[in-house]
Design a protein around this motif. Structure first.
Motif, PDB file in Angstrom:
ATOM      1  N   HIS A 107      -3.250  -1.093  -2.670  1.00  0.00           N
ATOM      2  CA  HIS A 107      -3.936   0.260  -2.122  1.00  0.00           C
ATOM      3  C   HIS A 107      -3.236   1.417  -2.139  1.00  0.00           C
ATOM      4  O   HIS A 107      -2.036   1.430  -2.158  1.00  0.00           O
ATOM      5  N   ALA A 108      -3.911   2.392  -2.424  1.00  0.00           N
ATOM      6  CA  ALA A 108      -3.404   3.782  -2.545  1.00  0.00           C
ATOM      7  C   ALA A 108      -3.986   4.641  -1.890  1.00  0.00           C
ATOM      8  O   ALA A 108      -5.398   4.721  -1.846  1.00  0.00           O
ATOM      9  N   ARG A 126      -0.181  12.144  -6.919  1.00  0.00           N
ATOM     10  CA  ARG A 126      -1.577  12.129  -6.703  1.00  0.00           C
ATOM     11  C   ARG A 126      -2.121  10.669  -6.598  1.00  0.00           C
ATOM     12  O   ARG A 126      -1.568   9.955  -7.709  1.00  0.00           O
ATOM     13  N   VAL A 127      -3.147  10.343  -5.914  1.00  0.00           N
ATOM     14  CA  VAL A 127      -3.890   8.917  -6.299  1.00  0.00           C
ATOM     15  C   VAL A 127      -4.789   9.306  -7.119  1.00  0.00           C
ATOM     16  O   VAL A 127      -5.576  10.266  -7.317  1.00  0.00           O
ATOM     17  N   VAL A 128      -4.800   8.384  -8.374  1.00  0.00           N
ATOM     18  CA  VAL A 128      -5.775   8.517  -9.246  1.00  0.00           C
ATOM     19  C   VAL A 128      -7.134   7.927  -8.733  1.00  0.00           C
ATOM     20  O   VAL A 128      -7.240   6.830  -8.005  1.00  0.00           O
ATOM     21  N   ALA A 165       0.606  -1.261  -0.001  1.00  0.00           N
ATOM     22  CA  ALA A 165      -0.010   0.046  -0.091  1.00  0.00           C
ATOM     23  C   ALA A 165       0.893   1.116  -0.002  1.00  0.00           C
ATOM     24  O   ALA A 165       2.164   1.377   0.611  1.00  0.00           O
ATOM     25  N   VAL A 166       0.421   2.159  -0.793  1.00  0.00           N
ATOM     26  CA  VAL A 166       1.339   3.446  -0.731  1.00  0.00           C
ATOM     27  C   VAL A 166       0.485   4.607  -0.066  1.00  0.00           C
ATOM     28  O   VAL A 166      -0.925   4.508  -0.207  1.00  0.00           O
ATOM     29  N   CYS A 206      -6.031  -2.528   5.064  1.00  0.00           N
ATOM     30  CA  CYS A 206      -4.575  -3.637   4.750  1.00  0.00           C
ATOM     31  C   CYS A 206      -4.383  -4.329   5.759  1.00  0.00           C
ATOM     32  O   CYS A 206      -3.519  -5.181   5.714  1.00  0.00           O
ATOM     33  N   VAL A 207      -4.933  -4.012   7.162  1.00  0.00           N
ATOM     34  CA  VAL A 207      -4.171  -4.585   8.045  1.00  0.00           C
ATOM     35  C   VAL A 207      -5.115  -5.668   9.173  1.00  0.00           C
ATOM     36  O   VAL A 207      -4.713  -6.585   9.525  1.00  0.00           O
ATOM     37  N   GLN A 208      -6.560  -5.153   9.055  1.00  0.00           N
ATOM     38  CA  GLN A 208      -7.515  -5.712   9.991  1.00  0.00           C
ATOM     39  C   GLN A 208      -7.370  -7.323   9.645  1.00  0.00           C
ATOM     40  O   GLN A 208      -7.477  -8.102  10.834  1.00  0.00           O
TER      41      GLN A 208
END
Ligand SMILES: Nc1ncnc2c1ncn2[C@@H]1O[C@H](COP(=O)(O)OP(=O)(O)OP(=O)(O)O)[C@@H](O)[C@H]1O
Length: 185
Positions: A49-50, A29-31, A9-10, A64-66
């Motif tokens: 993920h972004a 920028r995230v698209v 993920a970023v 991402c983590v749960q």
């Protein structure tokens, strides 16, 4: 669970007040609606993920983590780590010094809820949770659970089964059980 073992993920953090003051500009920028990041006007990078500057700690944790916390309680190995240049937001994301808390706070919260559920089930086994907290800074290893050791030489060792941390007293390992922390070092 997903077949993919490693997911990336970023996260783009917002400009800091001092950066705004110095007229710094955001160059990535995230698209929208994608997991892609545009650098400048024509360089596109894809991730799992972004997250843009408006993303919350909950957004990052829940996407991402749960599910990894659940997987860990079910017996899988799971690792989450933050990587990035200095000042990019690793400590913030993990939970250091911000009122929103971070990944560590959320992992601890959910871990104990899941462990408690597990211990209530019919086939419950005894569950123990250990924690160690260390920082590798340049080539120095620091034990963040015992700050006076910060200038001692510390080592991480692996036993024959690949487990780390059995080399006490090198790194402190605390046994945590239902929010009661006992020193076993
Ligand atoms: N998503 C965010 N929203 C708001 N502020 C953020 C965010 N991410 C980082 N910051 C702020 O940016 C600054 C740098 O972040 P942080 O200290 O987490 O970076 P770092 O990657 O841990 O740096 P270093 O490697 O130097 O320790 C801090 O002031 C932090 O509060």
């Amino acid at each position: 669970m997903s077949e993919v073992c490693v997911r990336v993920a970023v996260r783009v953090r917002p400009l800091l007040p001092r950066e705004v003051l110095h007229h710094h500009r955001v160059c990535v920028r995230v698209v929208p609606g994608s997991a892609q990041l545009m650098l400048g006007s024509d360089r596109l990078f894809s991730f799992d993920h972004a997250f843009g500057p408006a993303a919350s700690q909950d957004d990052v944790y829940e996407s991402c983590v749960q599910h990894l916390v659940k997987a860990a309680v079910d017996g899988y190995n799971a690792t989450v780590f933050c990587y990035g240049q200095t000042g990019s937001g690793k400590t913030y994301t993990l939970g250091g010094r911000n009122p929103e808390g971070g990944l560590i706070d959320r992992i601890a919260r959910d871990l104990f809820v899941l462990v408690e559920d597990k211990t209530k089930s019919d086939d419950a086994e005894k569950v123990t949770v250990h924690v160690s907290y260390m920082e590798l800074y340049k080539d120095e290893l620091r034990d963040l659970l015992e700050l006076p050791t910060i200038h001692k030489e510390l080592f991480i060792r692996e036993d024959e089964r690949g487990n780390t941390g059995d080399e006490r007293p090198w790194i402190n390992i605390f046994l945590v059980s239902f929010y009661i922390i006992k020193w076993i070092g």
